[in-house]
Design a protein around this motif. Structure first.
Motif, PDB file in Angstrom:
ATOM      1  N   ILE A 199       3.032  14.230  -3.425  1.00  0.00           N
ATOM      2  CA  ILE A 199       4.477  14.061  -3.899  1.00  0.00           C
ATOM      3  C   ILE A 199       5.517  14.454  -2.702  1.00  0.00           C
ATOM      4  O   ILE A 199       6.740  14.664  -2.886  1.00  0.00           O
ATOM      5  N   SER A 200       4.870  14.275  -1.521  1.00  0.00           N
ATOM      6  CA  SER A 200       5.797  14.641  -0.356  1.00  0.00           C
ATOM      7  C   SER A 200       7.076  13.980  -0.292  1.00  0.00           C
ATOM      8  O   SER A 200       8.139  14.490  -0.080  1.00  0.00           O
ATOM      9  N   GLU A 201       7.038  12.584  -0.773  1.00  0.00           N
ATOM     10  CA  GLU A 201       8.398  11.762  -0.639  1.00  0.00           C
ATOM     11  C   GLU A 201       9.311  12.161  -1.588  1.00  0.00           C
ATOM     12  O   GLU A 201      10.533  12.124  -1.345  1.00  0.00           O
ATOM     13  N   TYR A 202       8.890  12.473  -2.823  1.00  0.00           N
ATOM     14  CA  TYR A 202       9.669  12.772  -3.912  1.00  0.00           C
ATOM     15  C   TYR A 202      10.493  14.152  -3.299  1.00  0.00           C
ATOM     16  O   TYR A 202      11.462  14.485  -3.698  1.00  0.00           O
ATOM     17  N   GLU A 203       9.633  15.150  -2.995  1.00  0.00           N
ATOM     18  CA  GLU A 203      10.166  16.502  -2.430  1.00  0.00           C
ATOM     19  C   GLU A 203      11.104  16.248  -1.315  1.00  0.00           C
ATOM     20  O   GLU A 203      12.104  16.931  -1.183  1.00  0.00           O
ATOM     21  N   GLY A 218       0.933  -1.173   0.089  1.00  0.00           N
ATOM     22  CA  GLY A 218       0.105  -0.034   0.133  1.00  0.00           C
ATOM     23  C   GLY A 218       0.755   1.298   0.136  1.00  0.00           C
ATOM     24  O   GLY A 218       0.234   2.350   0.119  1.00  0.00           O
ATOM     25  N   ASP A 219       2.004   1.011  -0.493  1.00  0.00           N
ATOM     26  CA  ASP A 219       2.902   2.199  -0.245  1.00  0.00           C
ATOM     27  C   ASP A 219       3.390   2.706  -1.672  1.00  0.00           C
ATOM     28  O   ASP A 219       4.218   2.035  -2.448  1.00  0.00           O
ATOM     29  N   ARG A 220       2.754   3.878  -2.380  1.00  0.00           N
ATOM     30  CA  ARG A 220       2.963   4.307  -3.501  1.00  0.00           C
ATOM     31  C   ARG A 220       4.603   4.633  -3.703  1.00  0.00           C
ATOM     32  O   ARG A 220       4.839   4.843  -4.878  1.00  0.00           O
ATOM     33  N   PHE A 221       5.274   4.858  -2.733  1.00  0.00           N
ATOM     34  CA  PHE A 221       6.557   5.336  -2.747  1.00  0.00           C
ATOM     35  C   PHE A 221       7.565   4.233  -2.526  1.00  0.00           C
ATOM     36  O   PHE A 221       8.720   4.380  -2.182  1.00  0.00           O
ATOM     37  N   PHE A 222       7.128   3.085  -2.726  1.00  0.00           N
ATOM     38  CA  PHE A 222       7.868   1.664  -2.373  1.00  0.00           C
ATOM     39  C   PHE A 222       9.139   1.705  -3.365  1.00  0.00           C
ATOM     40  O   PHE A 222      10.348   1.471  -2.932  1.00  0.00           O
TER      41      PHE A 222
END
Length: 355
Positions: free
Chosen positions: A187-191, A78-82
């Motif tokens: 997009i928090s993890e990207y940033e 369930g983690d799109r930032f995997f």
């Protein structure tokens, strides 16, 4: 040479010749990361067609199966930032290109050679482009026949960022990042990882690096080991040339020409360093024609753009070589049996990890 980088690189992969490949090293740390989520990696590997124990890190495996495994991992956790998180894990020097980059005199030389010898680790397209003022850009993309590459793209992005931080420090951020896939809602993890200059729906995935960063020396570089591993990579690339299916290279050249706006036989032949007549002979030998392969390449690109980007239909049409939306729509109906708008409405959003 150090025995840790002397596996049998001539061993043939299990999949058919011509299928896109990657070294099993890319799985390093994946099982451990999944366990941190409380997830057993074995059902994911099984569904993706991978063995539960991937064995030798430098054996070949199917690139598509790795792509599928990362997509499944994001959905199960369930983690799109995997993909981003997996990219910060694993070993970065225990392979030929890792050694080559770590022992380069400076980061620029390391990235130049990483791009030059990319076929040692994978068959996806990767370049290091040097632009005005000494700025550099790593550009990469995946075969047009392969959908659902969002998690794989994020994984490779962070692998490069982590490698660069080996010279620039843990707080280093790129000048900018370009991603081919659509922008997710969050997009928090990207940033957090990359800073604020992140652009989605781009023609190619890219990491832009300042001249000052590229000039940084690689810590603890060994000039003798650099020469030894470079020679080893040169020999390995030569050995692999005979195993690469010619249609792979032609299809990727077509993709680059479509992006540049000139995609006739003369343009594609020039991109490949061939004459148009030589290109046609190669295609005939493989049992196809230029127009047939171009049509299939356009279909594959359209499929990916409709599923993985938020581009307007007019922009997608232009990217696959159609100046008129009506002609593009007719082609899409022939390819998919429905209009591009209907296809997009039905297509899943591969940026979202949860079903």
């Amino acid at each position: 040479m150090n025995e840790r980088i002397r596996p049998d690189l001539n061993r043939l992969p299990d999949q058919a010749i011509g299928e896109h490949r990657v070294r099993a090293l890319s799985l390093s740390g994946l099982g451990e990361l999944l366990r941190e989520y409380g997830v057993d990696h074995r059902p994911i590997f099984e569904e993706a067609g991978l063995p539960p124990d991937h064995g030798d890190d430098l054996t070949w495996m199917s690139l598509e199966r790795l792509v599928n495994a990362l997509t499944l991992a994001a959905r199960v956790t369930g983690d799109r930032f995997f993909g981003l998180k997996h990219g910060t894990r694993g070993r970065f020097t225990a392979n030929p290109l890792g050694y080559l980059m770590a022992n380069s005199p400076d980061l620029r030389t390391g990235l130049r050679n990483f791009a030059r010898f990319q076929p040692v680790l994978s068959t996806n397209h990767l370049e290091f482009v040097e632009i005005a003022g000494g700025v550099g850009r790593v550009e990469f993309c995946y075969p047009v026949t392969m959908p659902n590459v969002v998690q794989m793209t994020d994984f490779v992005l962070m692998r490069f960022v982590t490698r660069i931080r080996g010279a620039a420090g843990s707080h280093w951020r790129p000048v900018s990042v370009g991603l081919m896939h659509r922008q997710p809602a969050d997009i928090s993890e990207y940033e957090r990882q990359l800073g604020s200059r992140i652009f989605f729906d781009q023609p190619v995935n890219s990491i832009t690096i300042s001249a000052a960063t590229l000039a940084l020396p690689m810590p603890n570089a060994d000039p003798q080991l650099f020469k030894l591993v470079k020679r080893y990579c040169e020999e390995e690339v030569e050995r692999q040339k005979s195993a690469n299916h010619p249609l792979n290279g032609i299809r990727e050249a077509m993709t680059r020409c479509l992006q540049q706006g000139g995609f006739g036989p003369k343009h594609v032949a020039k991109e490949l360093g061939l004459t148009p007549s030589s290109l046609h002979r190669r295609l005939k030998t493989e049992g196809t024609s230029f127009l047939r392969l171009l049509d299939d390449t356009r279909r594959c690109l359209t499929h990916r753009y409709l599923m993985e980007s938020s581009l307007k239909l007019t922009d997608i049409a232009a990217r696959v070589g159609y100046s008129e939306l009506s002609a593009f729509s007719r082609a899409a109906r022939r390819w998919f049996g429905t209009s591009p708008r209907s296809f997009r409405r039905k297509a899943p959003n591969f940026n979202e990890a949860a079903p």
